[in-house]
Scaffold this motif. Structure first.
Motif, PDB file in Angstrom:
ATOM      1  N   SER A  47      11.640   3.474  -4.493  1.00 41.47           N
ATOM      2  CA  SER A  47      10.538   2.962  -5.299  1.00 41.47           C
ATOM      3  C   SER A  47      10.403   1.461  -5.119  1.00 41.47           C
ATOM      4  CB  SER A  47      10.723   3.297  -6.780  1.00 41.47           C
ATOM      5  OG  SER A  47      11.846   2.639  -7.315  1.00 41.47           O
ATOM      6  N   LYS A  61      -4.035  -4.502  -6.779  1.00 39.90           N
ATOM      7  CA  LYS A  61      -3.914  -3.054  -6.605  1.00 39.90           C
ATOM      8  C   LYS A  61      -4.895  -2.545  -5.556  1.00 39.90           C
ATOM      9  CE  LYS A  61      -2.124  -1.893 -11.195  1.00 39.90           C
ATOM     10  NZ  LYS A  61      -2.385  -1.182 -12.466  1.00 39.90           N
ATOM     11  N   SER A  66      -2.985  -0.182  -2.948  1.00 45.35           N
ATOM     12  CA  SER A  66      -3.646   1.062  -2.560  1.00 45.35           C
ATOM     13  C   SER A  66      -3.323   1.482  -1.142  1.00 45.35           C
ATOM     14  CB  SER A  66      -5.162   0.906  -2.714  1.00 45.35           C
ATOM     15  OG  SER A  66      -5.657  -0.094  -1.829  1.00 45.35           O
ATOM     16  N   ARG A  67      -2.807   0.570  -0.331  1.00 45.05           N
ATOM     17  CA  ARG A  67      -2.548   0.892   1.075  1.00 45.05           C
ATOM     18  C   ARG A  67      -1.374   1.839   1.254  1.00 45.05           C
ATOM     19  NH1 ARG A  67      -4.017  -3.696   5.457  1.00 45.05           N
ATOM     20  NH2 ARG A  67      -5.877  -4.539   4.474  1.00 45.05           N
ATOM     21  N   PHE A  68      -0.467   1.866   0.302  1.00 45.59           N
ATOM     22  CA  PHE A  68       0.727   2.692   0.497  1.00 45.59           C
ATOM     23  C   PHE A  68       1.181   3.407  -0.760  1.00 45.59           C
ATOM     24  CE2 PHE A  68       2.485  -0.960  -1.404  1.00 45.59           C
ATOM     25  CZ  PHE A  68       2.110  -2.074  -0.636  1.00 45.59           C
ATOM     26  N   GLU A  69       0.332   3.488  -1.766  1.00 51.26           N
ATOM     27  CA  GLU A  69       0.755   4.108  -3.023  1.00 51.26           C
ATOM     28  C   GLU A  69       1.024   5.599  -2.885  1.00 51.26           C
ATOM     29  OE1 GLU A  69      -3.837   4.465  -4.716  1.00 51.26           O
ATOM     30  OE2 GLU A  69      -2.397   3.122  -5.657  1.00 51.26           O
ATOM     31  N   THR A  70       0.557   6.231  -1.803  1.00 56.37           N
ATOM     32  CA  THR A  70       0.858   7.644  -1.575  1.00 56.37           C
ATOM     33  C   THR A  70       2.138   7.842  -0.764  1.00 56.37           C
ATOM     34  OG1 THR A  70      -0.518   7.693   0.410  1.00 56.37           O
ATOM     35  CG2 THR A  70      -1.585   8.260  -1.683  1.00 56.37           C
ATOM     36  N   HIS A  71       2.769   6.754  -0.330  1.00 53.40           N
ATOM     37  CA  HIS A  71       3.948   6.847   0.528  1.00 53.40           C
ATOM     38  C   HIS A  71       5.260   6.634  -0.219  1.00 53.40           C
ATOM     39  CE1 HIS A  71       1.591   6.921   4.303  1.00 53.40           C
ATOM     40  NE2 HIS A  71       0.760   6.140   3.641  1.00 53.40           N
ATOM     41  N   GLN A  73       6.964   5.579  -4.419  1.00 55.36           N
ATOM     42  CA  GLN A  73       6.674   5.406  -5.844  1.00 55.36           C
ATOM     43  C   GLN A  73       6.468   3.926  -6.150  1.00 55.36           C
ATOM     44  OE1 GLN A  73       9.804   6.771  -8.472  1.00 55.36           O
ATOM     45  NE2 GLN A  73       8.354   7.193 -10.113  1.00 55.36           N
ATOM     46  N   PHE A 297       0.559   2.026   7.695  1.00 57.99           N
ATOM     47  CA  PHE A 297       0.271   3.090   6.729  1.00 57.99           C
ATOM     48  C   PHE A 297      -1.095   3.696   7.038  1.00 57.99           C
ATOM     49  CE2 PHE A 297       3.162   0.185   4.548  1.00 57.99           C
ATOM     50  CZ  PHE A 297       4.123   1.080   4.081  1.00 57.99           C
TER      51      PHE A 297
END
Length: 297
Positions: A47, A61, A66-71, A73, A297
Motif C-alpha cells: 500500500s 488525485k 488516478s494513474r495507478f489506483e487500480t494497481h 492500495q 501503468f
C-alpha cells in the motif's frame, strides 16, 4: 507481510517555483511519484499513503493518484497546520508547515505494519526500494533503517542543497547532522557554509535523502513526542519537527538502532528548475536501457 510506503507530497517547492511533485518528467509525462509507486510495487510494498494538503487534493488525485489506483492500495493523509494533539491550538500567525515528522504523524490512523517514508520529489532508484523493503520484513520495535547515498551523487549543479550528513559505526547510524548550503566550489571541493565560512565535506560522505524504514511502533510514539516538541519550541511560528531530529534523539537515548542500507542505486531530484532537463534525460535513458518498461501503468 503487509508493508506501506509513505510519500510526503504536501510541500510546495519554493526554490523550484511550483508543485514539482506534479511535474511531468518521464518520456510519457510521468511524475517522480509514479516511479516511486512503480518501484515500490515491484519491490513488494502492498500500500501507499500520500501525505498531501487539502487545497490541492482534487488536482493531485486526478493528475497523479488516478494513474495507478487500480494497481496498489492507495490512502491519503492530510498535513494541515491545525492537525495538532488534543488540547493544543494553532499559534496565531503560524503559516509554516510543521515538518517531515509531522507529515508521518498524520498517517498514524492508517499504519499497522512496517513502513517506509520518502520525499515526493526524489528519485531513489529501484534497488533502493528492494533493499529497504527487505529490511522492513525483519525490523524489531527498537530498530529502524535508512538508505544512505554518497554525497557526491546528491548535489545540484544549479545551487546549494541541504543534506543530513551521517556518521556510521559498524554499519549503523551514529550521528546525523543537518548541513545547509552544501555546494561544489570552483576547485571541485564540496563544502557547506556556516557563519559565512566554508567547511569541507568528502565526496564519499554518506547522507540521508529522507528514505527511512520503521516498525509500526515508531509512528504510535510520535504524538507524545510532538506534544513535547510544541512545548519546547523556541519560536512557535517557525519551528519545524524533522524525522532526523527524532532519530538523533532516539540514538542518543538508546531507544533505537538505525541500520544504514547501502545499495547500488542512482539518485536524482529536483531542487531548482534548471535541474529538470537533467532529470528528464536520466529518466529517458533508464527507459531506453530497459530498466523501465515503455509505460509504467
Amino acid at each position: 507481510m503487509n508493508t506501506t510506503l509513505i510519500i510526503m507530497a504536501a510541500g510546495m517547492g519554493s526554490r523550484y517555483g511550483g508543485l514539482k511533485q506534479m511535474d511531468a518528467l518521464g518520456p510519457n509525462g510521468e511524475t517522480l511519484i509514479e516511479y516511486a509507486v512503480y518501484d515500490a510495487l515491484q519491490a513488494g510494498f502492498t500500500s501507499v499513503i500520500f501525505v498531501i494538503r487539502r487545497d490541492f487534493e482534487d488536482a493531485f488525485k486526478q493528475q497523479v493518484g488516478s494513474r495507478f489506483e487500480t494497481h496498489i492500495q492507495i490512502h491519503y493523509a492530510f498535513q494541515e497546520l491545525d492537525a495538532l494533539p488534543a488540547g493544543r491550538s494553532l499559534p496565531p500567525g503560524r503559516t509554516k508547515p510543521w515538518g517531515t515528522a509531522h507529515a508521518v504523524l498524520t498517517c498514524q490512523h492508517l499504519i499497522n505494519e512496517p513502513f517506509a517514508v520518502q520525499n515526493a520529489d526524489d528519485f531513489y532508484g529501484a534497488p533502493a526500494y528492494q533493499t529497504i523493503h527487505q529490511a522492513l520484513l525483519t525490523l524489531q520495535d527498537h530498530q529502524s533503517c535508512m538508505v544512505g547515498y554518497p554525497l557526491n551523487n546528491t548535489l545540484s549543479a544549479h545551487g546549494h542543497v541541504s543534506r543530513g550528513i551521517c556518521q556510521l559505526q559498524n554499519g549503523y547510524l551514529k550521528t546525523i547532522t543537518e548541513r545547509t548550503h552544501i555546494q561544489r566550489q570552483a576547485d571541485q571541493q564540496i563544502v557547506y557554509i556556516e557563519n559565512d565560512q566554508p567547511h569541507p565535506l568528502q565526496e564519499t560522505d554518506i547522507c540521508s535523502m529522507n528514505f527511512w524504514g520503521f516498525p509500526p511502533s515508531f509512528i504510535h510514539q510520535l504524538e507524545t513526542q510532538f506534544t513535547s516538541f510544541l512545548e519546547q519550541a523556541e519560536n512557535p511560528l517557525t519551528a519545524e519537527w524533522y524525522i532526523p531530529t527524532i532519530i538523533a534523539n532516539q540514538i542518543n537515548t538508546h531507544q533505537t538502532q538505525v541500520q544504514v542500507l547501502a545499495c547500488n542505486s542512482p539518485w536524482f531530484g529536483i531542487t531548482y528548475a534548471n535541474d529538470k532537463p537533467h532529470v528528464q534525460h536520466a529518466l529517458n535513458q533508464l527507459h531506453q536501457s530497459g530498466q523501465y518498461p515503455p509505460t509504467l501503468f
